[in-house]
Design a protein around this motif. Structure first.
Motif, PDB file in Angstrom:
ATOM      1  N   ARG A 169     -39.789 -22.089  10.293  1.00 35.16           N
ATOM      2  CA  ARG A 169     -40.967 -21.745   9.617  1.00 35.16           C
ATOM      3  C   ARG A 169     -41.070 -22.238   8.365  1.00 35.16           C
ATOM      4  O   ARG A 169     -41.882 -23.134   7.746  1.00 35.16           O
ATOM      5  CB  ARG A 169     -41.667 -20.389   9.764  1.00 35.16           C
ATOM      6  CG  ARG A 169     -42.818 -19.660   9.141  1.00 35.16           C
ATOM      7  CD  ARG A 169     -43.097 -18.486   9.418  1.00 35.16           C
ATOM      8  NE  ARG A 169     -42.130 -17.485   8.745  1.00 35.16           N
ATOM      9  CZ  ARG A 169     -42.204 -17.390   7.226  1.00 35.16           C
ATOM     10  NH1 ARG A 169     -43.074 -17.607   6.492  1.00 35.16           N
ATOM     11  NH2 ARG A 169     -41.107 -16.530   6.964  1.00 35.16           N
ATOM     12  N   GLY A 199     -45.917 -14.843  -3.461  1.00 31.54           N
ATOM     13  CA  GLY A 199     -45.317 -14.030  -2.378  1.00 31.54           C
ATOM     14  C   GLY A 199     -44.256 -14.397  -1.922  1.00 31.54           C
ATOM     15  O   GLY A 199     -44.050 -14.650  -0.819  1.00 31.54           O
ATOM     16  N   ASP A 244     -41.031 -13.071  -2.009  1.00 33.34           N
ATOM     17  CA  ASP A 244     -40.051 -12.197  -1.590  1.00 33.34           C
ATOM     18  C   ASP A 244     -38.749 -12.463  -1.893  1.00 33.34           C
ATOM     19  O   ASP A 244     -38.327 -12.212  -3.109  1.00 33.34           O
ATOM     20  CB  ASP A 244     -40.183 -12.033   0.126  1.00 33.34           C
ATOM     21  CG  ASP A 244     -39.563 -11.012   0.812  1.00 33.34           C
ATOM     22  OD1 ASP A 244     -38.876 -10.096  -0.272  1.00 33.34           O
ATOM     23  OD2 ASP A 244     -39.779 -10.646   1.784  1.00 33.34           O
ATOM     24  N   GLY A 292     -46.523 -10.392 -10.496  1.00 32.06           N
ATOM     25  CA  GLY A 292     -47.768 -10.724 -10.957  1.00 32.06           C
ATOM     26  C   GLY A 292     -48.383 -10.894  -9.544  1.00 32.06           C
ATOM     27  O   GLY A 292     -47.815 -11.395  -8.696  1.00 32.06           O
TER      28      GLY A 292
HETATM   29  N1  SAM Z   1     -43.225 -16.096   1.590  1.00 31.61           N
HETATM   30  C1  SAM Z   1     -42.333 -15.300   2.071  1.00 31.61           C
HETATM   31  C2  SAM Z   1     -42.078 -15.854   3.481  1.00 31.61           C
HETATM   32  O1  SAM Z   1     -42.824 -16.743   4.049  1.00 31.61           O
HETATM   33  O2  SAM Z   1     -41.112 -15.695   4.193  1.00 31.61           O
HETATM   34  C3  SAM Z   1     -42.442 -13.942   2.152  1.00 31.61           C
HETATM   35  C4  SAM Z   1     -43.359 -13.377   3.010  1.00 31.61           C
HETATM   36  S1  SAM Z   1     -44.079 -11.709   2.974  1.00 31.61           S
HETATM   37  C5  SAM Z   1     -44.430 -11.330   4.442  1.00 31.61           C
HETATM   38  C6  SAM Z   1     -45.402 -11.566   1.982  1.00 31.61           C
HETATM   39  C7  SAM Z   1     -44.891 -11.441   0.673  1.00 31.61           C
HETATM   40  O3  SAM Z   1     -45.842 -11.440  -0.346  1.00 31.61           O
HETATM   41  C8  SAM Z   1     -44.549  -9.941   0.331  1.00 31.61           C
HETATM   42  O4  SAM Z   1     -43.118 -10.013  -0.343  1.00 31.61           O
HETATM   43  C9  SAM Z   1     -45.575  -9.463  -0.451  1.00 31.61           C
HETATM   44  O5  SAM Z   1     -45.303  -8.442  -1.494  1.00 31.61           O
HETATM   45  C10 SAM Z   1     -46.066 -10.793  -1.301  1.00 31.61           C
HETATM   46  N2  SAM Z   1     -47.669 -10.509  -1.858  1.00 31.61           N
HETATM   47  C11 SAM Z   1     -48.563 -10.124  -1.208  1.00 31.61           C
HETATM   48  N3  SAM Z   1     -49.840 -10.294  -1.761  1.00 31.61           N
HETATM   49  C12 SAM Z   1     -49.467 -10.799  -2.955  1.00 31.61           C
HETATM   50  C13 SAM Z   1     -50.293 -11.287  -3.900  1.00 31.61           C
HETATM   51  N4  SAM Z   1     -51.385 -11.065  -4.106  1.00 31.61           N
HETATM   52  N5  SAM Z   1     -49.308 -11.921  -4.969  1.00 31.61           N
HETATM   53  C14 SAM Z   1     -48.069 -12.232  -5.007  1.00 31.61           C
HETATM   54  N6  SAM Z   1     -47.407 -11.897  -3.716  1.00 31.61           N
HETATM   55  C15 SAM Z   1     -48.110 -11.147  -2.848  1.00 31.61           C
END
Ligand code: SAM
Length: 235
Positions: free
Chosen positions: A9, A27, A29, A77
């Motif tokens: 993915r 986001g 992670d 942020g």
């Molecule tokens: N992008 C990675 C991936 O696709 O494997 C991680 C996906 S993880 C399910 C979603 C991440 O987005 C989480 O770590 C969450 O804390 C972060 N997240 C959610 N809302 C966000 C926002 N408004 N700004 C920044 N990060 C955010």
């Protein structure tokens, strides 16, 4: 998964990063995607944005342990607030629901100069992103659908441009994806056959329930989605 070998993915998301870009992964992670992109030479530098403390710390640790701190800035942020307008030329947002990705773009649209490529990977409801693009002048230039570990993911790629250009039948293609409809891959058929099963069950329940105006509206909307999807799947 590690930063040399991403999940299918995330690797598919990375494939849409133009070589030598400055990217922001929102986001992020563990910052797997920006670390991979920088190491592979896809990105010359990156911002990894994370709103939650735990994943933010994981991203910082990952970047430090790979010795990539000079090329990847890990910033805490929400959404696009971690970047300055014009700072990056590609924004990736992956692994969230379509409505959350669309709200991140909406809240941060003053940070978009129109020079960026957006590479978005919603886990559900890609329609929310296509609708946002349409309203905000972003042209969908590519779509992909893939299956990994029994889950189906979509990837939407956009650049600033005529947002209506990819669509021939707007309502149907906003739901199913104009490029994905054309391609009609096995993953696409599997995804929408699954949705059809769910929708038909919901429709049966709505038909049993009261004939309130709200219910009738829900029924009509669902019948339309079923019709569009059957039309494409059974063609
Ligand atoms: N992008 C990675 C991936 O696709 O494997 C991680 C996906 S993880 C399910 C979603 C991440 O987005 C989480 O770590 C969450 O804390 C972060 N997240 C959610 N809302 C966000 C926002 N408004 N700004 C920044 N990060 C955010």
């Amino acid at each position: 998964m590690n930063t040399d070998k991403l999940s299918k993915r995330l690797e598919s998301v990375a494939n849409y990063i133009k070589e030598d870009s400055a990217i922001a992964d929102i986001g992020s992670d563990h910052a797997y995607l920006p670390c991979y992109a920088v190491k592979k030479g896809l990105a010359k530098r990156a911002v990894a944005g994370e709103v939650v403390e735990g994943p933010f710390q994981s991203a910082k640790k990952q970047v430090q342990s790979e010795g990539l701190g000079d090329r990847i800035a890990v910033r805490k942020g929400s959404g696009l607030e971690v970047i300055e307008a014009g700072e990056v030329d590609c924004i990736t947002i992956a692994g969230m629901g379509g409505p959350l990705i669309a709200s991140i773009l909406e809240d941060g649209k003053h940070k978009l100069t129109g020079k960026e490529r957006l590479v978005l990977q919603p886990n559900i409801s890609a329609i929310a992103i296509r609708e946002w693009m349409l309203k905000n002048g972003w042209k969908l230039i590519a779509e992909e659908i893939l299956e990994e570990d029994g889950k189906i993911y979509e990837i939407l790629v956009a650049e600033k441009g005529d947002p209506e250009a990819p669509y021939h039948h707007l309502e149907k293609e906003l739901l199913l994806g104009p490029f994905l409809i054309n391609e009609k891959s096995p993953a696409f058929v599997k995804k929408w056959e699954g949705e059809l099963v769910n929708w038909r069950k919901i429709l049966v329940n709505l038909e049993k329930a009261s004939g309130s105006e709200e219910n009738e509206e829900k029924k009509l909307a669902l019948q339309k989605k079923i019709h569009y999807t059957e039309e494409v799947i059974q063609q």
